[in-house]
Write an enzyme that holds these catalytic residues in place. Sequence first.
Site, PDB file in Angstrom:
ATOM      1  N   GLY A  74      28.837  32.584   7.988  1.00  0.00           N
ATOM      2  CA  GLY A  74      30.058  32.986   8.662  1.00  0.00           C
ATOM      3  C   GLY A  74      30.081  32.784  10.171  1.00  0.00           C
ATOM      4  N   SER A  75      29.382  31.767  10.669  1.00  0.00           N
ATOM      5  CA  SER A  75      29.410  31.584  12.130  1.00  0.00           C
ATOM      6  C   SER A  75      30.809  31.192  12.613  1.00  0.00           C
ATOM      7  CB  SER A  75      28.362  30.561  12.582  1.00  0.00           C
ATOM      8  OG  SER A  75      28.699  29.254  12.196  1.00  0.00           O
ATOM      9  N   ASN A  76      31.516  30.397  11.839  1.00  0.00           N
ATOM     10  CA  ASN A  76      32.900  30.076  12.233  1.00  0.00           C
ATOM     11  C   ASN A  76      33.786  31.313  12.177  1.00  0.00           C
ATOM     12  OD1 ASN A  76      33.521  27.107  12.822  1.00  0.00           O
ATOM     13  ND2 ASN A  76      32.178  26.953  11.031  1.00  0.00           N
ATOM     14  N   MET A 116      33.166  27.901  -0.019  1.00  0.00           N
ATOM     15  CA  MET A 116      32.660  26.759  -0.780  1.00  0.00           C
ATOM     16  C   MET A 116      33.107  26.749  -2.246  1.00  0.00           C
ATOM     17  SD  MET A 116      31.298  25.301   1.766  1.00  0.00           S
ATOM     18  CE  MET A 116      30.309  23.940   1.167  1.00  0.00           C
ATOM     19  N   ARG A 117      34.262  27.318  -2.533  1.00  0.00           N
ATOM     20  CA  ARG A 117      34.834  27.209  -3.871  1.00  0.00           C
ATOM     21  C   ARG A 117      36.061  26.310  -3.788  1.00  0.00           C
ATOM     22  NH1 ARG A 117      31.132  28.135  -6.926  1.00  0.00           N
ATOM     23  NH2 ARG A 117      32.597  28.230  -8.663  1.00  0.00           N
ATOM     24  N   ILE A 118      36.200  25.432  -4.783  1.00  0.00           N
ATOM     25  CA  ILE A 118      37.394  24.603  -4.854  1.00  0.00           C
ATOM     26  C   ILE A 118      38.530  25.453  -5.404  1.00  0.00           C
ATOM     27  CG2 ILE A 118      38.443  22.637  -6.049  1.00  0.00           C
ATOM     28  CD1 ILE A 118      35.751  21.212  -5.802  1.00  0.00           C
ATOM     29  N   ASN A 121      41.742  25.098   6.882  1.00  0.00           N
ATOM     30  CA  ASN A 121      40.337  24.889   6.505  1.00  0.00           C
ATOM     31  C   ASN A 121      39.641  24.118   7.603  1.00  0.00           C
ATOM     32  OD1 ASN A 121      37.999  24.732   4.795  1.00  0.00           O
ATOM     33  ND2 ASN A 121      38.541  22.611   4.341  1.00  0.00           N
ATOM     34  N   HIS A 153      36.477  21.452   8.077  1.00  0.00           N
ATOM     35  CA  HIS A 153      35.631  20.562   7.285  1.00  0.00           C
ATOM     36  C   HIS A 153      34.723  19.781   8.231  1.00  0.00           C
ATOM     37  CE1 HIS A 153      34.439  18.187   3.846  1.00  0.00           C
ATOM     38  NE2 HIS A 153      34.597  17.100   4.587  1.00  0.00           N
ATOM     39  N   ASP A 164      40.264  18.675   0.721  1.00  0.00           N
ATOM     40  CA  ASP A 164      40.031  18.215   2.099  1.00  0.00           C
ATOM     41  C   ASP A 164      41.084  17.212   2.552  1.00  0.00           C
ATOM     42  OD1 ASP A 164      37.802  19.861   2.219  1.00  0.00           O
ATOM     43  OD2 ASP A 164      36.478  18.315   1.439  1.00  0.00           O
TER      44      ASP A 164
END
Length: 197
Positions: free
Chosen positions: A13-15, A91-93, A108, A110, A146
């Site tokens: 969770g750094s972002n 990280m879930r689609i 998002n 990426h 993405d």
Amino acid sequence: MTRRVAILISGGGSNMVKLAESMTGDHPARPVLVLSNDPAAGGLAKAASMGIPTASVDHRPFKGDRAAFETALQAVLAEAAPDIVCLAGFMRILTPDFVGRWQGRMLNIHPSLLPKYKGLHTHQRALEAGDAEHGCTVHEVTPALDDGPILGQARVPVLPGDTPETLADRVLVQEHRLYPAVLRRYAAGDRTRIDLG
Ligand code: GAR
């Protein structure tokens, strides 16, 4: 009017921390929820220590039933009533059905210069391609993975001797600049693209 922001994470969770730290003072938004698909995600404790409500919906008991997982995720999200949802290392689609509910309100980040290297292993793929530069992208989320309108990019040089790890570290520094910059504008209703050098 202050915009309510939910941040979805899967890991450290750094972002998320950079986004949350940015939402103070005259910023048009505030964090209202940090939500993870992994109850052990390190970012949850960081968010809690910052005084942000946290929740998790573990995807594993759903055993690949994405629709059922997303129904549970949607219930938690809806309770927080966010105006904007930020995926930050989530990280879930997500299915088109779920994305459709939030389209126009979901961002998002990426770790590549989209449209290059959608999906995983972006740093390794940039190295293997011999790219001279690499970077990160913040985009609006649409049903295709993405994809979606690009709101900002930041570039880094690829240096001799780089490994996927050194490159990832250099890109992450830029992610931490780019995502808060884009969110601030987006929350103010400005969708013009940002390019950081
Ligand atoms: C970040 O590099 C982000 O761009 C990437 O995961 C990392 C999460 O780090 N996201 C993706 O690969 C999404 N497909 P963080 O948890 O420290 O923010």
